[in-house]
Design a protein around this motif. Structure first.
Motif, PDB file in Angstrom:
ATOM      1  N   THR A  38       0.838  -1.200   0.000  1.00 12.49           N
ATOM      2  CA  THR A  38       0.000   0.000   0.000  1.00 12.49           C
ATOM      3  C   THR A  38       0.875   1.254   0.000  1.00 12.49           C
ATOM      4  OG1 THR A  38      -1.871  -1.039   1.134  1.00 12.49           O
ATOM      5  CG2 THR A  38      -1.674   1.349   1.333  1.00 12.49           C
ATOM      6  N   VAL A 116      -7.968   3.897   0.568  1.00 11.16           N
ATOM      7  CA  VAL A 116      -8.875   2.845   1.044  1.00 11.16           C
ATOM      8  C   VAL A 116      -8.203   1.513   0.770  1.00 11.16           C
ATOM      9  CG1 VAL A 116     -11.086   1.677   0.738  1.00 11.16           C
ATOM     10  CG2 VAL A 116     -10.987   4.177   0.668  1.00 11.16           C
ATOM     11  N   THR A 117      -8.006   0.712   1.810  1.00 10.32           N
ATOM     12  CA  THR A 117      -7.475  -0.641   1.645  1.00 10.32           C
ATOM     13  C   THR A 117      -8.615  -1.640   1.793  1.00 10.32           C
ATOM     14  OG1 THR A 117      -6.873  -0.675   3.997  1.00 10.32           O
ATOM     15  CG2 THR A 117      -5.137  -0.122   2.415  1.00 10.32           C
ATOM     16  N   CYS A 118      -8.482  -2.786   1.125  1.00  4.92           N
ATOM     17  CA  CYS A 118      -9.569  -3.761   1.144  1.00  4.92           C
ATOM     18  C   CYS A 118      -9.042  -5.172   0.889  1.00  4.92           C
ATOM     19  CB  CYS A 118     -10.610  -3.395   0.090  1.00  4.92           C
ATOM     20  SG  CYS A 118     -12.025  -4.516   0.039  1.00  4.92           S
ATOM     21  N   CYS A 150     -17.714  -3.355  -2.576  1.00  5.15           N
ATOM     22  CA  CYS A 150     -16.480  -2.812  -2.002  1.00  5.15           C
ATOM     23  C   CYS A 150     -16.007  -1.589  -2.777  1.00  5.15           C
ATOM     24  CB  CYS A 150     -15.384  -3.879  -1.997  1.00  5.15           C
ATOM     25  SG  CYS A 150     -15.701  -5.292  -0.918  1.00  5.15           S
ATOM     26  N   VAL A 151     -15.978  -1.688  -4.116  1.00  5.45           N
ATOM     27  CA  VAL A 151     -15.462  -0.551  -4.898  1.00  5.45           C
ATOM     28  C   VAL A 151     -16.436   0.622  -4.885  1.00  5.45           C
ATOM     29  CG1 VAL A 151     -13.920  -1.919  -6.345  1.00  5.45           C
ATOM     30  CG2 VAL A 151     -16.259  -1.546  -7.084  1.00  5.45           C
ATOM     31  N   ALA A 154     -15.670   2.275  -1.641  1.00  7.08           N
ATOM     32  CA  ALA A 154     -14.387   2.982  -1.746  1.00  7.08           C
ATOM     33  C   ALA A 154     -14.531   4.261  -2.552  1.00  7.08           C
ATOM     34  CB  ALA A 154     -13.350   2.058  -2.380  1.00  7.08           C
ATOM     35  N   ASN A 155     -15.303   4.206  -3.614  1.00  8.95           N
ATOM     36  CA  ASN A 155     -15.495   5.388  -4.454  1.00  8.95           C
ATOM     37  C   ASN A 155     -16.156   6.520  -3.677  1.00  8.95           C
ATOM     38  OD1 ASN A 155     -15.336   6.599  -7.153  1.00  8.95           O
ATOM     39  ND2 ASN A 155     -17.573   6.546  -7.077  1.00  8.95           N
ATOM     40  N   LEU A 158     -13.334   7.853  -1.079  1.00  9.48           N
ATOM     41  CA  LEU A 158     -12.082   8.416  -1.593  1.00  9.48           C
ATOM     42  C   LEU A 158     -12.235   9.844  -2.102  1.00  9.48           C
ATOM     43  CD1 LEU A 158     -10.535   5.473  -3.640  1.00  9.48           C
ATOM     44  CD2 LEU A 158      -9.520   6.566  -1.630  1.00  9.48           C
ATOM     45  N   MET A 164      -7.367   3.289  -4.072  1.00  9.26           N
ATOM     46  CA  MET A 164      -7.902   2.058  -3.510  1.00  9.26           C
ATOM     47  C   MET A 164      -6.871   0.960  -3.733  1.00  9.26           C
ATOM     48  SD  MET A 164     -11.326  -0.171  -4.389  1.00  9.26           S
ATOM     49  CE  MET A 164     -11.832  -1.454  -3.222  1.00  9.26           C
ATOM     50  N   ILE A 185     -12.800   4.220 -10.569  1.00 12.25           N
ATOM     51  CA  ILE A 185     -11.474   4.039  -9.976  1.00 12.25           C
ATOM     52  C   ILE A 185     -10.620   3.322 -11.018  1.00 12.25           C
ATOM     53  CG2 ILE A 185     -10.143   2.941  -8.135  1.00 12.25           C
ATOM     54  CD1 ILE A 185     -12.643   3.142  -6.363  1.00 12.25           C
ATOM     55  N   LYS A 211      -8.893   7.005  -8.018  1.00  8.62           N
ATOM     56  CA  LYS A 211     -10.189   7.596  -8.332  1.00  8.62           C
ATOM     57  C   LYS A 211      -9.996   8.736  -9.328  1.00  8.62           C
ATOM     58  CE  LYS A 211     -14.270   9.735  -6.230  1.00  8.62           C
ATOM     59  NZ  LYS A 211     -14.954  10.070  -4.958  1.00  8.62           N
TER      60      LYS A 211
END
Length: 242
Positions: A38, A116-118, A150-151, A154-155, A158, A164, A185, A211
């Motif tokens: 990351t 954002v980590t996932c 999830c995305v 995150a969108n 962010l 992401m 993203i 993003k």
């Protein structure tokens, strides 16, 4: 501090301890690689989604003094994470939210995070094999959220230009790239993760998306977890020990 079937495991490089319970959830090498790969600047505001027992916030706390937030839906895992945070005296830095990631729009103002980590559930809901233990099934299978969920979350979280970072099974790479691009993203960096140099197929990927980024992706050199003799590679030793 520890409940039944729980134990402390050591994060050696970070000099931290984390509560684990194999009956509920234990982190894997994938989480270590996600945190390691990351990209993080000193002033980045970070949130981890699908956080499990809080492994990613703990690992990233070693790299920044900025506040780190995290979201996890399973109450038992949130409780474990909060106790790990307390044990390591990181209450002022790490905040765990017990929440469905599909509810971030109701609970977070938009565009406030830089990263954002996932580490999402890996397996589709219609997969034949599913773990019998409910906690494992939720963590590993898309029964409560999909990767698209999830995305989309995150969108919302962010800032424009924010990153992401996700780890996923290599056979789901197209899902990652497609879903990221669908919400705006743009995938920018792909790290293929291999078990060892004598295993020809990648097992997982870490993908960094931006993003609002421009279409253009870099595929990095293979990351090998093991040498051909079964010992940890130099790169993996750096992940564990620095």
């Amino acid at each position: 501090m520890l409940l039944e079937n729980e134990r402390f495991d050591q994060l050696i490089k970070e000099n931290l301890s984390i509560i684990q319970n194999d009956d509920v959830f234990s982190f894997s090498t994938d989480a270590l690689l996600l945190a390691h790969l990351t990209p993080l600047k000193k002033k980045d505001k970070v949130i981890d989604i699908c956080s499990g027992n809080g492994i990613i916030p703990l690992l990233l706390s070693h790299r920044t003094n900025m506040p780190i937030e995290a979201i996890e839906i399973q109450s038992q895992l949130v409780d474990m994470a909060r106790r790990s945070v307390q044990y390591n005296k990181l209450e002022e830095q790490i905040c765990m939210h017990e929440m469905d990631i599909k509810c971030v729009k109701q609970n977070f103002i938009p565009s406030q995070f830089d990263v954002v980590t996932c580490n999402p559930p890996y397996f589709r809901a219609n997969q034949e094999y599913q773990h019998l233990k409910e906690a494992h099934r939720i963590a590993r299978t898309e029964v409560l959220c999909t990767f698209l969920d999830c995305v989309q979350s995150a969108n919302h979280l962010l800032k424009q230009g924010g990153k992401m970072v996700v780890v996923q099974r290599a056979d789901r790479l197209i899902d990652v790239l497609s879903d990221m691009r669908t919400v705006g993203i743009e995938p920018k960096v792909i790290y293929p993760i291999y078990s060892s140099p004598n295993k020809p197929t990648a097992i997982t990927v870490v993908v960094v998306g931006i993003k609002g980024g421009k279409p253009d992706v870099k595929v990095m050199a293979p990351f090998y977890i093991y040498n051909t003799d079964g010992t940890y590679s130099k790169s993996m030793n750096e992940v564990y020990y620095g």
